[in-house]
Design an enzyme around this catalytic site. Structure first.
Site, short mmCIF file in Angstrom:
data_model
loop_
_atom_site.label_atom_id
_atom_site.label_comp_id
_atom_site.label_asym_id
_atom_site.label_seq_id
_atom_site.Cartn_x
_atom_site.Cartn_y
_atom_site.Cartn_z
N GLU A 238 49.93 44.10 22.83
CA GLU A 238 48.80 44.76 22.17
C GLU A 238 47.54 44.34 22.90
O GLU A 238 47.29 43.15 23.11
CB GLU A 238 48.76 44.30 20.70
N CYS B 120 45.91 22.35 2.53
CA CYS B 120 45.09 21.64 3.52
C CYS B 120 43.80 21.12 2.86
O CYS B 120 43.86 20.19 2.08
CB CYS B 120 44.85 22.52 4.73
N GLU C 221 51.66 28.95 4.49
CA GLU C 221 51.43 30.40 4.65
C GLU C 221 51.78 30.91 6.05
O GLU C 221 52.05 32.09 6.22
CB GLU C 221 49.99 30.76 4.30
N HIS D 285 50.26 24.00 6.31
CA HIS D 285 49.97 25.41 5.95
C HIS D 285 51.27 26.18 5.77
O HIS D 285 51.76 26.79 6.73
CB HIS D 285 49.16 26.07 7.06
N1 GLN Z 1 38.73 20.29 7.11
C1 GLN Z 1 39.98 19.65 6.80
C2 GLN Z 1 40.48 18.83 7.97
O1 GLN Z 1 40.10 19.05 9.09
C3 GLN Z 1 41.01 20.64 6.35
C4 GLN Z 1 41.39 21.65 7.39
C5 GLN Z 1 42.07 22.87 6.83
O2 GLN Z 1 41.96 23.16 5.63
N2 GLN Z 1 42.75 23.61 7.68
O3 GLN Z 1 41.29 17.96 7.80
#
Ligand code: GLN
Length: 533
Positions: free
Chosen positions: A143, A383, A511, A509
């Site tokens: 893409e 996070c 997600e 994460h």
């Molecule tokens: N700001 C936080 C850190 O750096 C969380 C980062 C995030 O939520 N991806 O640890």
């Protein structure tokens, strides 16, 4: 070794036509016919990767297993294909120039003048063919970000021209355009498509297939007209009509025989009809859910839903897996106060506090955590959301006044979230966080164990700060447990409050790993709890 075929997807007329979804849908159909396919995205901006971009610019930054910070379209690729992508799947102009300039500094060009053609285009070409050269893929779909006519895209279009010339029928170009509907005259208009194809031709590229995005069905006359003006057969003019969910697009593309047209042009056998039963089962449940559930998504970029793309999709996947529709209430954390929090969160069956960086909106996030904790509402913190859960618990349960993350407050007396040791000597912002997949051990009897049904998992990360283990004992004595721990470093990856109905904070994460066919266990568990199951 297989001969890899290359498909290029370009866009015309306007941005946001959904090149990523068309690429992913075509890939899905080819995969469902038995081909191994990967998709890559080439972005024309000068940032080396989107990791340093504010989400307001291009939406969420997606993270791969190998820790690349990438465009959010890679999330679509993974969610559709159920196959992980990697660093090689997303390349920017910044990265191309960086390698060429590094080579020039080393003297690799032996005194030659370094130019866009051939040096930049050669580097683009090398990277366009990189995944094809692994021998793992029958088809590589590329893409090209941006819209034809953009100055930035020119070197990419030129490279596509060269590759088409070299590879003949082993390469093919799909051009996506818009057919606007003029309400005043009640007509669909093909002129923008004609102009857009002319612009491709000016750059030496004849598109092989045209995909026309439209709000209304295109009749055969319109298809014929486009075919005539744009040098393609009528069967190569594909309608892409608006549909209620992106997950329906592969079925629409199948009705339009995009896969058949493409395979014929590439001289590849059709093999079997696309095996799409699990996909259509998913769509059936999506369209006819048995239940509904309201989830609050609390973050500071909620005006732009793309900033939380993977989270929204993961909630949808988890909803389907629980035969339920998830209604997301997008809540901006900045205006939240003690006075309005109850009013904002009333009627929510689950509260999700989103990832993020920096101080803005943090107090509202802490209030949302407190509300979920005190009212026994299922909670998922991701996070920064997990870090907020820890800070809130420190302040309001452990009574550590002014406890904070050292990201927000350098002078906090209780840095319950603190900079990771390995981050202390890092000053460059780009590509230097703790990124990509790391293992996590899960404690039996926890909600996390219940969800994963396993004592280990691997999850993707993107952060610099971590739970400060000096405080772990105090938290555990006060009722918040570390239920997921990195086996190599002892970093706390998951926290829970066992007394609560379902309260889970994850440093990673989840997600990024939820797909249509593999909804993520943490999201499935969260929605299950929100449904009161
Ligand atoms: N700001 C936080 C850190 O750096 C969380 C980062 C995030 O939520 N991806 O640890």
């Amino acid at each position: 070794m297989k001969t890899t075929k290359y498909i290029f997807v370009t866009g015309g007329v306007t941005s946001s036509l959904g090149k990523g979804i068309i690429s992913a849908s075509l890939a899905k159909l080819l995969q469902a016919r038995g081909y191994s396919v990967t998709i890559q995205k080439f972005d024309p901006y000068i940032n080396v990767d989107p990791g340093t971009l504010n989400p307001y610019e291009h939406g969420e930054c997606f993270v791969t297993e190998d820790g690349a910070e990438t465009d959010l379209d890679l999330g679509h690729y993974e969610r559709f294909l159920n196959v992980p992508t990697s660093q090689a799947n997303n390349v920017t102009t910044g990265r191309i120039y960086q390698s060429v300039i590094n080579k020039e500094r080393k003297g690799d060009y032996l005194g030659k003048t370094v130019q866009i053609i051939p040096h930049i285009t050669d580097e683009i070409k090398r990277r366009m063919k990189l995944l094809g050269k692994t021998g793992d893929f029958d088809v590589v779909i590329t893409e090209i970000g941006g819209t034809i006519g953009d100055i930035e895209s020119l070197p990419y279009i030129e490279t596509v021209r060269q590759i088409k010339w070299e590879l003949g029928s082993d390469a093919l170009v799909i051009h996506l355009t818009l057919v606007p509907f003029l309400a005043a005259s009640g007509e669909l208009k093909t002129k923008p498509t004609q102009h857009s194809v002319k612009m491709m031709l000016e750059n030496g590229v004849q598109p092989d297939v045209l995909v026309l995005r439209t709000e209304h069905p295109l009749n055969n006359d319109i298809k014929k007209k486009v075919a005539l003006f744009c040098n393609v057969s009528v069967s190569s003019v594909i309608e892409s009509i608006d549909v209620p969910t992106i997950y329906e697009v592969p079925l629409k593309m199948r009705e339009e025989k995009l896969d058949v047209t493409v395979l014929e042009k590439l001289n590849l056998p059709l093999k079997n009809e696309p095996a799409l039963k699990p996909w259509t089962d998913f769509l059936d449940t999506l369209k006819q859910p048995e239940n509904e559930v309201n989830i609050a998504l609390v973050g500071k970029y909620v005006e732009l839903h793309d900033a939380y793309k993977s989270i929204a999709e993961s909630l949808l996947h988890a909803g389907v897996s629980n035969k339920s529709k998830v209604n997301i209430k997008w809540i901006h954390s900045e205006p939240l106060t003690d006075d309005n929090i109850a009013q904002e969160l009333v009627g929510m069956s689950g509260i999700l506090v989103a990832p993020g960086f920096g101080h803005r909106g943090i107090d509202g996030k802490l209030l949302a955590v407190k509300y979920a904790r005190e009212n026994n509402i299922p909670f998922l913190g991701i996070c920064l959301g997990m870090q907020c859960a820890v800070i809130e618990y420190a302040r309001n349960v452990l009574h550590l006044k002014d406890a904070h993350s050292s990201e927000m407050s350098r002078r906090t007396p209780y840095p319950v979230i603190d900079l990771m040791e390995e981050q202390k000597e890092i000053f460059d912002m780009g590509g230097t966080m703790r990124l990509g997949s790391y293992p996590c051990g899960i404690i039996k009897g926890s909600n996390a164990f219940d969800a994963y049904q396993s004592e280990t998992t691997n999850e993707r990360h993107r952060h610099r700060y971590e739970f400060n283990n000096k405080f772990l004992k105090d938290f555990e004595n006060a009722g918040m447990k570390g239920t997921g721990i990195n086996p190599d470093t002892d970093l706390v990856e998951i926290v829970e409050i066992p007394k609560h109905k379902w309260f889970v904070g994850v440093q990673f994460h989840p997600e990024y790993k939820s797909t249509v066919l593999n909804p993520h266990p943490i999201f499935v568990g969260f929605i299950k709890a929100a449904l009161g199951k």
